[in-house]
Design an enzyme around this catalytic site. Sequence first.
Site, short mmCIF file in Angstrom:
data_model
loop_
_atom_site.label_atom_id
_atom_site.label_comp_id
_atom_site.label_asym_id
_atom_site.label_seq_id
_atom_site.Cartn_x
_atom_site.Cartn_y
_atom_site.Cartn_z
N SER A 176 0.06 -9.28 -14.03
CA SER A 176 -0.78 -8.59 -13.06
C SER A 176 -1.84 -7.70 -13.68
O SER A 176 -2.85 -7.44 -13.04
CB SER A 176 0.09 -7.80 -12.09
OG SER A 176 1.01 -6.99 -12.77
N HIS A 204 0.71 -13.16 -8.03
CA HIS A 204 -0.74 -13.36 -8.15
C HIS A 204 -1.14 -14.83 -8.30
O HIS A 204 -2.32 -15.13 -8.38
CB HIS A 204 -1.28 -12.57 -9.34
CG HIS A 204 -1.04 -11.11 -9.23
ND1 HIS A 204 -1.89 -10.26 -8.56
CD2 HIS A 204 -0.01 -10.33 -9.65
CE1 HIS A 204 -1.41 -9.04 -8.60
NE2 HIS A 204 -0.27 -9.05 -9.25
N LYS A 236 -0.74 -10.23 -1.29
CA LYS A 236 -1.90 -10.51 -2.13
C LYS A 236 -2.73 -11.63 -1.48
O LYS A 236 -3.35 -11.38 -0.47
CB LYS A 236 -1.44 -10.79 -3.55
CG LYS A 236 -1.19 -9.43 -4.24
CD LYS A 236 -0.04 -9.30 -5.09
CE LYS A 236 0.15 -7.82 -5.43
NZ LYS A 236 1.44 -7.55 -6.04
C1 LIG Z 1 2.40 -6.58 -6.23
C2 LIG Z 1 3.51 -7.13 -7.04
C3 LIG Z 1 4.84 -6.98 -6.65
C4 LIG Z 1 5.23 -6.13 -5.49
O1 LIG Z 1 4.99 -6.76 -4.30
P1 LIG Z 1 4.88 -5.87 -2.99
O2 LIG Z 1 5.02 -6.83 -1.87
O3 LIG Z 1 3.54 -5.22 -3.03
O4 LIG Z 1 5.99 -4.87 -3.06
C5 LIG Z 1 5.80 -7.60 -7.39
N1 LIG Z 1 5.50 -8.33 -8.49
C6 LIG Z 1 4.23 -8.45 -8.92
C7 LIG Z 1 3.95 -9.25 -10.14
C8 LIG Z 1 3.20 -7.86 -8.22
O5 LIG Z 1 1.95 -7.96 -8.64
#
Ligand SMILES: *Cc1c(COP(=O)(O)O)cnc(C)c1O
Length: 390
Positions: A176, A204, A236
């Site tokens: 990320s 992502h 996302k």
């Molecule tokens: C954003 C993210 C999360 C968390 O997800 P949420 O639904 O925002 O709690 C978990 N793992 C990765 C790699 C992320 O980028």
Amino acid sequence: MSFDLAARLAERHAANLYRQRPLLDSPQGPLVRVDGRELLAFCSNDYLGLANHPQVIEAWRAGALRWGVGGGASHLVIGHSTPHHELEEALAEFTGRPRALLFSTGYMANLGAVTALLGQGDTVLEDRLNHASLLDAGLLSGARFSRYLHNDAASLAGRLDKAVGNTLVVSDGVFSMDGDLADLPALCAAAKAKGAWVMVDDAHGFGPLGASGGGIVEHFGLCQDDVQVLVGTLGKAFGTSGAFVAGSEELIETLVQFARPYIYTTSQPPALACATLKSLELLRHEYWRREHLNALIKRFREGAQSIGLELMDSATPIQPILIGDSGRAMRLSQLLRERGLLVTAIRPPTVPAGSARLRVTLSAAHSSAQLERLLEALAECWTLLESSDA
Ligand SMILES: *Cc1c(COP(=O)(O)O)cnc(C)c1O
């Protein structure tokens, strides 16, 4: 004995690590209103431009009229409603797995899956750059916890040799903060050789990667035999909220029985599941979103490299500009902001010490003209930053 919070906060200030929350006063999109100013933003994870899509909003509205606004209870009591169930079936079909289980957030999906699968006497092996929620999940599980070198199958294999009990290899699909892809073919082969399972958090990757947005497993053509536990988040590229774990019938039943962050929380609003069903359809079938996004990524990399910026090894919408020093990263972000652009500086402890960066994220909602504006502003601000260093 007392809590000296003021000293702790002052220390964080002094280290250029103090964080602030920009106040967003508009929907997500390329043009946002932040802290009272209109800005062109390159920092959201809304990679396909679905967070403010009229059809998704309409699905949410219709869902609220049909199902009300609250989940009402946990899934095991009386909170598991038809929209949740339909979304799980659609996500299972999308990922090509027998079943999928809906969680309220990605953080909870990761905590739930790892802690349900592992306990004392087991082993969890994690990439050292994994998302915080995966690292927290590994620590909370009580299993032996070890981090292998970033994306390094040889480093993983060395740790697999020493693993005891049930062993789970855990990796981000797309990292990320760097934007690079996990080398899943090599990591999965190393795991398989030792009878370990692989869990991939592709928060992502779903949306931008794979011919139909199926993420890193579609990109590499991997199946459930390679990646037994597949996690996706819905906040996302899906543009909504929540997360899912996809896998075998037995895996999902194990999570329903044992994953505490699944069991002990209220289900997400059913209307939200209605919205996500619509965004899943757009994500899969509107190919032009991925095509336009890929064109923007290519153009950004060419443009940034000709300015002399240091990019990372990324073919994804996450395009960090490596700066190093936190203060300099903050100054560059500030210079851009003075010119009406919002690009966040990411500093330790989110990234390793000495690797502060500007994290540019691109979205299918950006126009080519907006991208050119970013590149022009970067060229100007980079020159200013370099001359102020001299
Ligand atoms: C954003 C993210 C999360 C968390 O997800 P949420 O639904 O925002 O709690 C978990 N793992 C990765 C790699 C992320 O980028």
